[in-house]
Design a protein around this motif. Structure first.
Motif, PDB file in Angstrom:
ATOM      1  N   GLU A 261      26.896 -19.807 -39.539  1.00 20.19           N
ATOM      2  CA  GLU A 261      27.382 -18.657 -38.766  1.00 20.19           C
ATOM      3  C   GLU A 261      27.801 -19.120 -37.366  1.00 20.19           C
ATOM      4  O   GLU A 261      27.586 -20.270 -36.988  1.00 20.19           O
ATOM      5  CB  GLU A 261      26.253 -17.624 -38.616  1.00 20.19           C
ATOM      6  N   LYS A 262      28.349 -18.140 -36.615  1.00 23.50           N
ATOM      7  CA  LYS A 262      28.779 -18.476 -35.251  1.00 23.50           C
ATOM      8  C   LYS A 262      27.717 -18.068 -34.233  1.00 23.50           C
ATOM      9  O   LYS A 262      27.009 -17.083 -34.437  1.00 23.50           O
ATOM     10  CB  LYS A 262      30.089 -17.771 -34.932  1.00 23.50           C
TER      11      LYS A 262
ATOM     12  N   CYS B 123      26.286 -27.234 -34.401  1.00 22.49           N
ATOM     13  CA  CYS B 123      27.169 -26.195 -34.962  1.00 22.49           C
ATOM     14  C   CYS B 123      28.657 -26.467 -34.714  1.00 22.49           C
ATOM     15  O   CYS B 123      29.505 -25.723 -35.226  1.00 22.49           O
ATOM     16  CB  CYS B 123      26.825 -24.836 -34.378  1.00 22.49           C
TER      17      CYS B 123
ATOM     18  N   LYS C 233      32.313 -26.337 -33.716  1.00 21.55           N
ATOM     19  CA  LYS C 233      33.206 -25.271 -33.234  1.00 21.55           C
ATOM     20  C   LYS C 233      32.630 -23.875 -33.449  1.00 21.55           C
ATOM     21  O   LYS C 233      33.165 -22.879 -32.948  1.00 21.55           O
ATOM     22  CB  LYS C 233      34.576 -25.375 -33.938  1.00 21.55           C
ATOM     23  N   ASN C 234      31.554 -23.784 -34.226  1.00 19.10           N
ATOM     24  CA  ASN C 234      30.925 -22.470 -34.433  1.00 19.10           C
ATOM     25  C   ASN C 234      30.060 -22.051 -33.250  1.00 19.10           C
ATOM     26  O   ASN C 234      29.499 -20.966 -33.246  1.00 19.10           O
ATOM     27  CB  ASN C 234      30.045 -22.486 -35.693  1.00 19.10           C
TER      28      ASN C 234
ATOM     29  N   ASN D 266      32.671 -26.331 -26.621  1.00 17.75           N
ATOM     30  CA  ASN D 266      33.553 -25.173 -26.708  1.00 17.75           C
ATOM     31  C   ASN D 266      33.113 -24.222 -25.589  1.00 17.75           C
ATOM     32  O   ASN D 266      32.018 -23.666 -25.639  1.00 17.75           O
ATOM     33  CB  ASN D 266      33.294 -24.557 -28.095  1.00 17.75           C
TER      34      ASN D 266
ATOM     35  N   PHE E 130      34.270 -13.560 -30.408  1.00 12.98           N
ATOM     36  CA  PHE E 130      34.181 -14.867 -31.085  1.00 12.98           C
ATOM     37  C   PHE E 130      33.749 -14.719 -32.549  1.00 12.98           C
ATOM     38  O   PHE E 130      33.907 -15.617 -33.358  1.00 12.98           O
ATOM     39  CB  PHE E 130      33.161 -15.724 -30.320  1.00 12.98           C
TER      40      PHE E 130
ATOM     41  N   ALA F 197      30.491 -13.907 -33.361  1.00 13.07           N
ATOM     42  CA  ALA F 197      29.143 -14.484 -33.489  1.00 13.07           C
ATOM     43  C   ALA F 197      28.108 -13.381 -33.640  1.00 13.07           C
ATOM     44  O   ALA F 197      28.248 -12.308 -33.057  1.00 13.07           O
ATOM     45  CB  ALA F 197      28.819 -15.288 -32.238  1.00 13.07           C
TER      46      ALA F 197
END
Ligand code: XMP
Length: 505
Positions: free
Chosen positions: A211-212, A234, A236-237, A265, A307, A309
């Motif tokens: 998951e983000k 994680c 890019k998440n 990021n 995003f 998330a």
């Protein structure tokens, strides 16, 4: 590993920390943990914590007493009383509580007291006392008030101490714990910041999966370390969000951008106007903290939704958690609402990930070194989430922020120049809601007063005011009065924590 079983003592985390300091892995379990769970976890030794309960409440505690037959056991305070009762000893509630430093006379031929002085200072905090020895046990230490202050069973596998070896007031407490772990249970000192890092990574992997996640990045060592670990786990998440709340130190935003942009990021949110609007006219410290905490969370929720998330990661540490506890919720009373704990709304739309929640700052600094964060971040003085707002006593406006920011930057610059910065836990300026009369260039002035707060501490839970050389204080004072318009008097705060706290609000 060692399992610390928690009966509600305010020192449970401290026991865990001491064990980690001795490089042995440990986890804390609730009092109802079963033998099967501990066996599955490969536990070798169990420490029974103290607790606020009286022994007559024992029947109400759901404790799996098969634990006594399967592991090395050390009972501390209430933990000693539980094991004494289990093995047929007698525990009674004394006339008065024994609280504070006490002289303890250990049997120094016992392995658990190897290297300990014949007469040593320990910290006692109990009401109930063991008055009849349990079957198969012998007394291995006394105090003037307590005949049964330390016991062991004939097998040499189960030990009990009436005092608290985990607190610093017990002068040789660390030696006693070390003897128990290494010499009695046979542990080797193998646990280190690298292992701690693996554990944190595993927790993130298990909780977040594919998951983000959004990370609240403040630029302090805790959230910076977390941002890098999340990025490693994680990719890019994970999105690290840095919120400029308009209450930061001089050039802080730019420095953070330089370090993290391109490395993780990263998103910079400029929200100074919003925070100032919400704080307008608010003077109460707790209200300020709540407003700032809530505003942070709203921004994080907005960014998380953009995003995609559902997780919010924060670098919350253990001291933030205990000092923010409600008097009705836990055993500790609320000192102040740390924004990343007490500022959370009742209905948070994000799932929290707080893998440092059981660590102290020096332990996170160990992990930060392990992942190669720059020294500038690792050795930075802590800075509170609500920023300069809790160092401007009373209500806040742009001019007062500017005055404090300039003064603060001089304090830091001069502490570094004097080579004192890294010896100190925190050094900063506080802007008081007081004006005083002065004279400058033959003219009367009526301006603000700045207090200097410079303290030494190991973990922020207690602190002592630093005996900074007078000439360094003199330079700081001269520079602030000469360079910061609106200030004509500097005072030095000479209170320790307790009774004061480090921040003024
Ligand atoms: P006090 O003022 O409670 O501070 O003695 C102990 C340590 O915690 C820092 N502090 C905070 N850190 N969010 C944080 O992340 C907060 O809301 C907060 N309030 C205080 C403080 O700077 C000191 O190092």
């Amino acid at each position: 590993m060692v399992a610390v079983i928690d009966f509600g003592s305010q020192y449970t985390q401290l026991i865990a920390r001491r064990i980690r300091e001795l490089n042995v892995f440990c986890e804390i379990f609730p009092s109802y943990v079963t033998l099967e769970t501990l066996k599955k976890k490969n536990v070798r030794a169990v420490i029974l914590s103290g607790g606020p309960g009286h022994i007559y409440t024992l029947e109400k505690i759901n404790f799996d007493d098969r634990i006594f037959d399967n592991f090395f056991v050390l009972g501390i305070c209430y933990g000693l009383q539980i094991l004494a009762k289990h093995f047929g000893g007698e525990v009674v509630t004394g006339e008065k509580r024994e609280y504070g430093e006490t002289i303890f006379y250990p049997d120094i031929d016992e392995r658990i007291f190897s290297g300990v002085s014949k007469k040593t200072v320990v910290w006692m905090s109990h009401w109930d006392t063991v008055v009849k020895l349990p079957y198969g046990f012998k007394v291995i230490g006394r105090t003037d008030n307590t005949d049964i202050a330390a016991i062991k069973n004939n097998e040499g596998r189960i030990y009990g101490l009436q005092f608290h070896p985990e607190v610093v007031h017990t002068k040789e407490g660390k030696t006693i714990l070390k003897n128990f772990l290494y010499s009695i249970c046979g542990f080797r000192p193998e646990w280190n910041p690298g292992s701690m890092l693996e554990l944190v990574e595993r927790e993130i992997r298990e909780k977040v999966g594919n998951e983000k996640v959004v990370c609240g990045l403040s630029g302090g060592v805790d959230s910076s370390t977390l941002a890098i670990i999340l990025n490693n786990v994680c990719g890019k998440n994970a999105l690290s969000v840095f919120v400029d709340n308009g209450l930061l130190r001089k050039r802080e935003g730019e420095k953070i951008k330089d370090i993290f942009k391109g490395r993780v990021n990263f998103k910079y949110v400029d929200a100074g106007e919003l925070f100032l609007k919400r704080l307008k006219g608010v003077a109460c410290p707790e209200k300020k903290r709540k407003i700032i905490g809530n505003t942070f969370i709203h921004i994080f929720e907005k960014e998380a939704s953009r995003f995609g998330a559902k997780f919010l990661a924060q670098g919350t540490l253990y001291p933030d958690v205990i000092e923010s506890m409600s008097p009705f919720g836990g055993n500790s009373s609320r000192i102040k609402t740390h924004h990343n704990v007490g500022g959370l709304p009742e209905k948070l739309h994000l799932i929290l990930v707080e893998p440092f929640k059981f660590l102290f700052k020096d332990e996170v600094r160990g992990i930060a070194k392990e992942i190669g964060l720059p020294d500038f971040i690792i050795n930075r003085h802590p800075f509170p989430g609500p920023g300069l707002a809790v160092r401007i006593i009373g209500s806040i406006d742009r001019r007062r922020i500017e005055i404090l920011r300039e003064a603060d930057s001089i304090v830091i610059e001069e502490m570094k120049r004097a080579g004192l910065y890294s010896e100190i836990w925190q050094a900063f300026a506080v802007l008081l809601p007081v004006k005083s009369v002065g004279v400058m260039g033959d003219k009367r002035t009526y301006e603000n007063v700045i207090a200097l707060r410079i303290v030494k501490s190991v973990d922020g839970m207690t602190a002592e005011w630093a005996k900074v050389p007078y000439d360094v204080l003199g330079v700081i004072s001269n520079r602030i009065v000469n360079e910061v318009r609106g200030v004509n008097r500097i005072v030095y705060d000479i209170t320790s924590k307790p009774p004061a706290t480090i921040e003024w609000e």
